[in-house]
Design a protein around this motif. Sequence first.
Motif, PDB file in Angstrom:
ATOM      1  N   VAL A   1       1.064  -1.292   0.183  1.00  0.00           N
ATOM      2  CA  VAL A   1      -0.152  -0.254   0.077  1.00  0.00           C
ATOM      3  C   VAL A   1       0.948   1.263   0.187  1.00  0.00           C
ATOM      4  N   LEU A   2       1.804   1.151   0.866  1.00  0.00           N
ATOM      5  CA  LEU A   2       2.826   2.623   0.969  1.00  0.00           C
ATOM      6  C   LEU A   2       3.506   2.921   0.225  1.00  0.00           C
ATOM      7  N   ARG A   3       4.248   1.664  -0.448  1.00  0.00           N
ATOM      8  CA  ARG A   3       5.129   2.109  -1.602  1.00  0.00           C
ATOM      9  C   ARG A   3       4.487   1.944  -2.547  1.00  0.00           C
ATOM     10  N   ILE A   4       3.353   1.947  -3.237  1.00  0.00           N
ATOM     11  CA  ILE A   4       2.218   2.448  -4.516  1.00  0.00           C
ATOM     12  C   ILE A   4       2.104   4.042  -4.158  1.00  0.00           C
ATOM     13  N   PHE A   5       1.273   4.193  -2.793  1.00  0.00           N
ATOM     14  CA  PHE A   5       1.400   5.205  -2.800  1.00  0.00           C
ATOM     15  C   PHE A   5       2.409   6.385  -3.095  1.00  0.00           C
ATOM     16  N   ASP A   6       3.820   5.851  -2.099  1.00  0.00           N
ATOM     17  CA  ASP A   6       5.355   6.619  -2.027  1.00  0.00           C
ATOM     18  C   ASP A   6       5.331   6.740  -3.962  1.00  0.00           C
ATOM     19  N   ALA A   7       5.484   5.759  -4.886  1.00  0.00           N
ATOM     20  CA  ALA A   7       5.721   5.863  -6.201  1.00  0.00           C
ATOM     21  C   ALA A   7       4.608   6.952  -6.496  1.00  0.00           C
ATOM     22  N   PHE A   8       2.989   7.511  -6.411  1.00  0.00           N
ATOM     23  CA  PHE A   8       2.503   8.354  -7.642  1.00  0.00           C
ATOM     24  C   PHE A   8       2.997   9.976  -6.195  1.00  0.00           C
ATOM     25  N   THR A   9       3.854   9.796  -5.028  1.00  0.00           N
ATOM     26  CA  THR A   9       3.976  11.318  -4.783  1.00  0.00           C
ATOM     27  C   THR A   9       5.896  11.614  -5.431  1.00  0.00           C
ATOM     28  N   ASP A  10       6.257  10.475  -6.346  1.00  0.00           N
ATOM     29  CA  ASP A  10       7.544  10.707  -6.841  1.00  0.00           C
ATOM     30  C   ASP A  10       6.403  11.759  -8.292  1.00  0.00           C
ATOM     31  N   VAL A  11       5.446  12.081  -8.980  1.00  0.00           N
ATOM     32  CA  VAL A  11       4.995  12.494  -9.906  1.00  0.00           C
ATOM     33  C   VAL A  11       4.825  13.702  -9.717  1.00  0.00           C
ATOM     34  N   ILE A  12       4.314  13.773  -7.666  1.00  0.00           N
ATOM     35  CA  ILE A  12       4.101  15.816  -7.919  1.00  0.00           C
ATOM     36  C   ILE A  12       5.328  16.430  -7.079  1.00  0.00           C
ATOM     37  N   ALA A  13       6.183  15.312  -6.486  1.00  0.00           N
ATOM     38  CA  ALA A  13       7.940  15.687  -6.724  1.00  0.00           C
ATOM     39  C   ALA A  13       8.102  16.298  -7.725  1.00  0.00           C
ATOM     40  N   GLY A  14       8.630  15.364  -8.709  1.00  0.00           N
ATOM     41  CA  GLY A  14       8.552  15.803 -10.166  1.00  0.00           C
ATOM     42  C   GLY A  14       8.407  16.698 -10.888  1.00  0.00           C
ATOM     43  N   ARG A  15       7.033  17.193 -10.347  1.00  0.00           N
ATOM     44  CA  ARG A  15       6.483  17.983 -10.853  1.00  0.00           C
ATOM     45  C   ARG A  15       6.731  19.450 -10.559  1.00  0.00           C
ATOM     46  N   LEU A  16       6.909  19.205  -8.776  1.00  0.00           N
ATOM     47  CA  LEU A  16       7.526  20.465  -7.837  1.00  0.00           C
ATOM     48  C   LEU A  16       8.710  21.102  -8.051  1.00  0.00           C
ATOM     49  N   VAL A  17       9.781  20.166  -8.169  1.00  0.00           N
ATOM     50  CA  VAL A  17      10.906  20.205  -8.850  1.00  0.00           C
ATOM     51  C   VAL A  17      11.245  20.629 -10.692  1.00  0.00           C
ATOM     52  N   ASP A  18      10.424  20.615 -11.138  1.00  0.00           N
ATOM     53  CA  ASP A  18      10.463  20.962 -12.171  1.00  0.00           C
ATOM     54  C   ASP A  18      10.160  22.725 -12.620  1.00  0.00           C
ATOM     55  N   LYS A  19       8.953  22.805 -11.778  1.00  0.00           N
ATOM     56  CA  LYS A  19       8.465  24.214 -11.251  1.00  0.00           C
ATOM     57  C   LYS A  19       9.399  25.323 -10.585  1.00  0.00           C
ATOM     58  N   THR A  20      11.018  24.649 -10.384  1.00  0.00           N
ATOM     59  CA  THR A  20      11.373  25.245  -9.050  1.00  0.00           C
ATOM     60  C   THR A  20      12.915  25.633  -9.667  1.00  0.00           C
ATOM     61  N   TYR A  21      13.251  26.906  -9.453  1.00  0.00           N
ATOM     62  CA  TYR A  21      14.735  27.421  -9.510  1.00  0.00           C
ATOM     63  C   TYR A  21      15.063  28.324  -8.975  1.00  0.00           C
ATOM     64  N   THR A  22      15.972  28.384  -8.327  1.00  0.00           N
ATOM     65  CA  THR A  22      16.415  29.376  -8.107  1.00  0.00           C
ATOM     66  C   THR A  22      17.936  30.218  -7.949  1.00  0.00           C
ATOM     67  N   LYS A  23      18.155  31.361  -8.400  1.00  0.00           N
ATOM     68  CA  LYS A  23      18.978  31.726  -8.630  1.00  0.00           C
ATOM     69  C   LYS A  23      20.260  31.749  -8.043  1.00  0.00           C
ATOM     70  N   ARG A  24      20.387  31.555  -6.367  1.00  0.00           N
ATOM     71  CA  ARG A  24      21.217  30.746  -6.159  1.00  0.00           C
ATOM     72  C   ARG A  24      21.914  29.397  -5.925  1.00  0.00           C
ATOM     73  N   PHE A  25      21.014  28.944  -6.202  1.00  0.00           N
ATOM     74  CA  PHE A  25      21.606  27.326  -6.153  1.00  0.00           C
ATOM     75  C   PHE A  25      21.299  26.449  -6.969  1.00  0.00           C
ATOM     76  N   GLY A  26      20.720  27.078  -8.022  1.00  0.00           N
ATOM     77  CA  GLY A  26      19.436  26.085  -9.173  1.00  0.00           C
ATOM     78  C   GLY A  26      18.605  25.664  -8.848  1.00  0.00           C
ATOM     79  N   LYS A  27      17.975  24.837  -9.413  1.00  0.00           N
ATOM     80  CA  LYS A  27      16.965  23.744  -9.310  1.00  0.00           C
ATOM     81  C   LYS A  27      16.854  22.559  -8.893  1.00  0.00           C
ATOM     82  N   PHE A  28      17.825  21.605  -8.624  1.00  0.00           N
ATOM     83  CA  PHE A  28      17.196  20.684  -7.772  1.00  0.00           C
ATOM     84  C   PHE A  28      18.528  20.894  -6.660  1.00  0.00           C
ATOM     85  N   ARG A  29      19.438  21.650  -6.394  1.00  0.00           N
ATOM     86  CA  ARG A  29      20.367  21.060  -4.967  1.00  0.00           C
ATOM     87  C   ARG A  29      19.589  21.599  -4.130  1.00  0.00           C
ATOM     88  N   PRO A  30      18.988  22.659  -3.972  1.00  0.00           N
ATOM     89  CA  PRO A  30      18.105  23.590  -2.284  1.00  0.00           C
ATOM     90  C   PRO A  30      17.035  22.102  -1.962  1.00  0.00           C
TER      91      PRO A  30
END
Length: 499
Positions: free
Chosen positions: A69-98
């Motif tokens: 149950v929880l690993r399937i739930f966790d798999a869906f959170t990956d897609v949400i996290a991927g969208r969050l990362v794609d929307k993110t950008y910081t001038k100081r640290f970049g996109k992924f390192r923060p």
Amino acid sequence: MTTTSAPDETSTPAPGTRLGKLPKLGYFGYATGDMANNLTFTFASMFLLIYYTDVAGISAAAVGTLFLVLRIFDAFTDVIAGRLVDKTYTKRFGKFRPYILFGSLPLLLISVATFHVPQIGETGMLLYAYVTYALLGIAYTLVNIPYGSLAAAMTQVPAERAKLATARTLGAAITGALLGIFVSPLLTPENDLQRIFTTITIAFVFVGMALYLFTFFTTKERVFRSVPRVSFRQSMATLKGNKPLLLLCISSLLMLSGMISSGTAQIYLMRDVFDALYLVPVTSGAQLLLIFAMAPFVPMIVRRFGKRNAYIGGTVIAAVGATVTFLAPDQWVALGGTLVMMPGVMFVAMLVWAIEADTVEYGEWKTGVRAEGITYAVFSFTRKAGQAVGGAVAAYAIGIGGYVAGTEVVGTSAEWGIRIGAALVPAVFVLASGLIMLAYPLTDRVHAELVAEIAARRSAETGVAVTSEDVEESVSLSTAAFSNDEIPTDPRPRRWFRK
């Protein structure tokens, strides 16, 4: 974390910037990131089932359902996290390192809580396990998705990506081997297991933070991106019709299902079937030696056979070894089968990250947008699903076989349940993952052509000339499965592979 400022030269190089060999600290920094990741991921994969059954006192069947149950739930959170990362950008640290900087401490602290289930009754303990393991998965996702996406942003050169993939695999293998060597021998009935797990996870907080900080300060996002923040529509466009990514995801789901099943049930096999817990550190040490011995030969094998064919060969070797372990009459034959399986598994583990990064270029070639976050997230989604399937299958096999914690001698039914989870399931799933890759179309030659066309498009859009050196560097023929005199003069991909 999202800002409205434009990208600067320190984190997003201008088009035409030469992106050659990475500094050595970049490889080491990327490797330490996965060493830190596996203080939580591999530790949970290896020991959480045995912690739940033998320390917390939760039944194996209940744990199997929890994992599923929880690993399937966790798999869906990956897609949400991927969208969050794609929307993110910081001038100081970049996109992924923060995410690595700010997400690592919560992840390590939640790991401590996960391995400290209070004795509050069967229902209360199971509820606590569900909540803490769900939080552990979310915290891990918010660090691992940016970490995994970072490799594609550090370089476009396949030779360098292969080195990063090898470095990452070495980092994970070092952690896994040390866990097997030093932790597994402690898991005997006479020891206070709760105290052991609590002490280890608290120590990991300090070690993990040091490793994550080293990764943060020694890695850099160097690949130019024309769209720093990717919209939802653009993310979906990069995924649509990405056949290489789809096939890689299916193959990786099967591969990881088999490996997680094997890793989860391995301790039961050696401890309860063969009465040879002392061999677990031996296999862990052998794994570490093998991966260091194999690493220098990976580029040579890839040049000779290509990444896809080498990947398939690794799955065949792993399936043969797992079959030997399943049928083993004693611990020594089982050890031999495990030692045969290891090189195949490790070779696939080294190659899969470089292959995944290639699928980012395919999405960019189709749409003009680099979306490492969502691409890696979808890939990670299927790997998390593999974790769910593998962990659940191992737990169910052990539970259905009739395993009872604390029993000195397991019955025949329990023995075969353990053998199925530890070896038969891995053999079938791993072989199936290799068969899937027979249809994978993004060979090294095709990828080289795609990268050349992307470079030409970028030159046309920006007005910055692309020299032959730039194209050769992007294509990185040093790792392609064809020689330098076969450099394609027309970078357009072959007709059957066009949009």
